[in-house]
Design a protein around this motif. Structure first.
Motif, PDB file in Angstrom:
ATOM      1  N   ASP A  54       7.253 -16.015  57.220  1.00 16.87           N
ATOM      2  CA  ASP A  54       6.207 -17.041  57.110  1.00 16.87           C
ATOM      3  C   ASP A  54       5.030 -16.523  56.291  1.00 16.87           C
ATOM      4  N   ALA A  55       4.695 -15.247  56.460  1.00 15.46           N
ATOM      5  CA  ALA A  55       3.580 -14.659  55.709  1.00 15.46           C
ATOM      6  C   ALA A  55       3.880 -14.612  54.216  1.00 15.46           C
ATOM      7  N   LEU A  56       5.152 -14.482  53.853  1.00 16.66           N
ATOM      8  CA  LEU A  56       5.541 -14.420  52.446  1.00 16.66           C
ATOM      9  C   LEU A  56       5.644 -15.798  51.803  1.00 16.66           C
ATOM     10  N   GLU A  57       5.876 -16.822  52.596  1.00  9.93           N
ATOM     11  CA  GLU A  57       6.193 -18.141  52.062  1.00  9.93           C
ATOM     12  C   GLU A  57       5.153 -18.610  51.050  1.00  9.93           C
ATOM     13  N   GLY A  58       5.656 -19.080  49.917  1.00  6.91           N
ATOM     14  CA  GLY A  58       4.803 -19.577  48.850  1.00  6.91           C
ATOM     15  C   GLY A  58       5.169 -18.943  47.520  1.00  6.91           C
ATOM     16  N   LYS A  59       4.274 -19.115  46.546  1.00  6.21           N
ATOM     17  CA  LYS A  59       4.512 -18.608  45.192  1.00  6.21           C
ATOM     18  C   LYS A  59       3.554 -17.457  44.898  1.00  6.21           C
ATOM     19  N   TRP A  60       4.102 -16.422  44.254  1.00  6.37           N
ATOM     20  CA  TRP A  60       3.356 -15.213  43.937  1.00  6.37           C
ATOM     21  C   TRP A  60       3.586 -14.854  42.474  1.00  6.37           C
ATOM     22  N   VAL A  61       2.521 -14.562  41.737  1.00 10.20           N
ATOM     23  CA  VAL A  61       2.624 -14.180  40.325  1.00 10.20           C
ATOM     24  C   VAL A  61       2.315 -12.694  40.201  1.00 10.20           C
ATOM     25  N   SER A  62       3.101 -12.026  39.357  1.00 10.74           N
ATOM     26  CA  SER A  62       2.916 -10.597  39.126  1.00 10.74           C
ATOM     27  C   SER A  62       1.569 -10.316  38.487  1.00 10.74           C
ATOM     28  N   ASP A  63       0.889  -9.284  38.966  1.00 16.32           N
ATOM     29  CA  ASP A  63      -0.375  -8.863  38.357  1.00 16.32           C
ATOM     30  C   ASP A  63      -0.138  -8.195  37.006  1.00 16.32           C
ATOM     31  N   ASP A 111       2.716  -8.894  34.917  1.00 20.33           N
ATOM     32  CA  ASP A 111       3.450  -9.761  34.002  1.00 20.33           C
ATOM     33  C   ASP A 111       3.322 -11.196  34.475  1.00 20.33           C
ATOM     34  N   ALA A 112       2.411 -11.961  33.863  1.00 24.81           N
ATOM     35  CA  ALA A 112       2.134 -13.327  34.304  1.00 24.81           C
ATOM     36  C   ALA A 112       3.341 -14.250  34.160  1.00 24.81           C
ATOM     37  N   ALA A 113       4.350 -13.852  33.399  1.00 26.43           N
ATOM     38  CA  ALA A 113       5.559 -14.661  33.238  1.00 26.43           C
ATOM     39  C   ALA A 113       6.487 -14.538  34.440  1.00 26.43           C
ATOM     40  N   LEU A 114       6.248 -13.551  35.298  1.00 32.08           N
ATOM     41  CA  LEU A 114       7.114 -13.279  36.445  1.00 32.08           C
ATOM     42  C   LEU A 114       6.503 -13.861  37.721  1.00 32.08           C
ATOM     43  N   MET A 115       7.273 -14.722  38.396  1.00 31.45           N
ATOM     44  CA  MET A 115       6.794 -15.343  39.630  1.00 31.45           C
ATOM     45  C   MET A 115       7.879 -15.261  40.694  1.00 31.45           C
ATOM     46  N   SER A 122      11.780 -20.449  53.358  1.00 32.72           N
ATOM     47  CA  SER A 122      11.919 -19.953  54.728  1.00 32.72           C
ATOM     48  C   SER A 122      12.914 -18.805  54.840  1.00 32.72           C
ATOM     49  N   SER A 123      13.946 -18.797  54.013  1.00 29.52           N
ATOM     50  CA  SER A 123      14.905 -17.685  54.052  1.00 29.52           C
ATOM     51  C   SER A 123      15.449 -17.341  52.668  1.00 29.52           C
ATOM     52  N   THR A 124      14.758 -17.778  51.629  1.00 26.91           N
ATOM     53  CA  THR A 124      15.211 -17.493  50.261  1.00 26.91           C
ATOM     54  C   THR A 124      14.080 -16.963  49.401  1.00 26.91           C
ATOM     55  N   LEU A 125      14.471 -16.202  48.412  1.00 22.68           N
ATOM     56  CA  LEU A 125      13.557 -15.697  47.384  1.00 22.68           C
ATOM     57  C   LEU A 125      14.131 -16.118  46.044  1.00 22.68           C
ATOM     58  N   THR A 126      13.339 -16.838  45.253  1.00 16.53           N
ATOM     59  CA  THR A 126      13.745 -17.207  43.901  1.00 16.53           C
ATOM     60  C   THR A 126      12.801 -16.510  42.937  1.00 16.53           C
ATOM     61  N   VAL A 127      13.373 -15.821  41.962  1.00 13.03           N
ATOM     62  CA  VAL A 127      12.596 -15.139  40.932  1.00 13.03           C
ATOM     63  C   VAL A 127      12.586 -16.028  39.693  1.00 13.03           C
ATOM     64  N   PHE A 128      11.390 -16.315  39.187  1.00 11.25           N
ATOM     65  CA  PHE A 128      11.228 -17.132  37.992  1.00 11.25           C
ATOM     66  C   PHE A 128      10.657 -16.262  36.871  1.00 11.25           C
ATOM     67  N   ARG A 129      11.140 -16.489  35.659  1.00  6.77           N
ATOM     68  CA  ARG A 129      10.550 -15.859  34.469  1.00  6.77           C
ATOM     69  C   ARG A 129      10.259 -16.986  33.487  1.00  6.77           C
ATOM     70  N   ASN A 130       9.001 -17.073  33.063  1.00  7.43           N
ATOM     71  CA  ASN A 130       8.548 -18.143  32.163  1.00  7.43           C
ATOM     72  C   ASN A 130       8.899 -19.524  32.713  1.00  7.43           C
ATOM     73  N   LYS A 141       6.898   3.363  42.498  1.00 11.38           N
ATOM     74  CA  LYS A 141       6.249   2.280  41.754  1.00 11.38           C
ATOM     75  C   LYS A 141       5.948   1.139  42.711  1.00 11.38           C
ATOM     76  N   GLU A 142       4.688   0.709  42.703  1.00 11.22           N
ATOM     77  CA  GLU A 142       4.280  -0.413  43.545  1.00 11.22           C
ATOM     78  C   GLU A 142       4.165  -1.661  42.673  1.00 11.22           C
ATOM     79  N   TYR A 143       4.743  -2.747  43.141  1.00 12.31           N
ATOM     80  CA  TYR A 143       4.679  -4.028  42.448  1.00 12.31           C
ATOM     81  C   TYR A 143       3.618  -4.871  43.129  1.00 12.31           C
ATOM     82  N   ARG A 144       2.713  -5.430  42.322  1.00 13.51           N
ATOM     83  CA  ARG A 144       1.571  -6.174  42.869  1.00 13.51           C
ATOM     84  C   ARG A 144       1.615  -7.627  42.423  1.00 13.51           C
ATOM     85  N   TYR A 145       1.438  -8.521  43.389  1.00 14.38           N
ATOM     86  CA  TYR A 145       1.468  -9.951  43.136  1.00 14.38           C
ATOM     87  C   TYR A 145       0.255 -10.597  43.801  1.00 14.38           C
TER      88      TYR A 145
END
Length: 149
Positions: free
Chosen positions: A46-55, A57-61, A66-74, A140-144
């Motif tokens: 629940d804490a993760l739910e929503g959209k997050w953009v990479s700090d 690479d703005a093209a990466l979201m 609720s139980s899925t992760l979709t990676v978007f590019r552009n 390596k830490e990934y920041r969104y």
């Protein structure tokens, strides 16, 4: 009025000092490891739910359902994975060698796609920030940051 000026100044200094003491005691330092919270995986997702953009690479979201992760590019979907979360990082791809992973750093979520299963060690998760590393490459830490609709 001039007679009371030193008294007023003293009271103002005392109040200011108390306010500073409260602020400094409320601050959390970045050197202290966050406390591991004992909650179930659904609450973590629940804490993760929503959209997050990479700090980086703005093209990466990342879009968490609720139980899925979709990676978007552009704006185009690149991959989708089923996710689970836990606080002890000891399931599936998140099994670790206790000597090499500092568990106090956060909690884990596992993403299982058709091509791979990866464990993500979450180091920061707030309303606005999500930082994680991959278990197999923790240096390596990934920041969104959260995207507000």
């Amino acid at each position: 009025m001039r007679k009371n000026l030193p008294l007023i100044a003293l009271l103002a200094l005392m109040l200011f000092g108390q306010a500073c003491d409260k602020c400094s005691s409320d601050k959390t330092t970045t050197s202290a490891a966050p406390e591991v919270v004992n909650v179930d995986g659904a609450e973590l997702l629940d804490a993760l739910e929503g959209k997050w953009v990479s700090d980086e690479d703005a093209a990466l979201m990342l879009s968490f359902g609720s139980s899925t992760l979709t990676v978007f590019r552009n704006g185009q979907p690149e991959s989708e994975a089923e996710i689970t979360a836990n606080t002890d990082c000891r399931e599936g791809a998140c099994i670790y060698d206790a000597d090499t992973l500092e568990l106090e750093r956060g909690w884990c979520f596992e993403a299982r796609s058709a091509s791979a299963t990866r464990c993500h060690l979450v180091t920061t998760c707030t309303n606005d920030s999500l930082y994680f590393t991959y278990l197999e490459a923790p240096d390596k830490e990934y920041r969104y940051h959260r995207v507000r609709d």
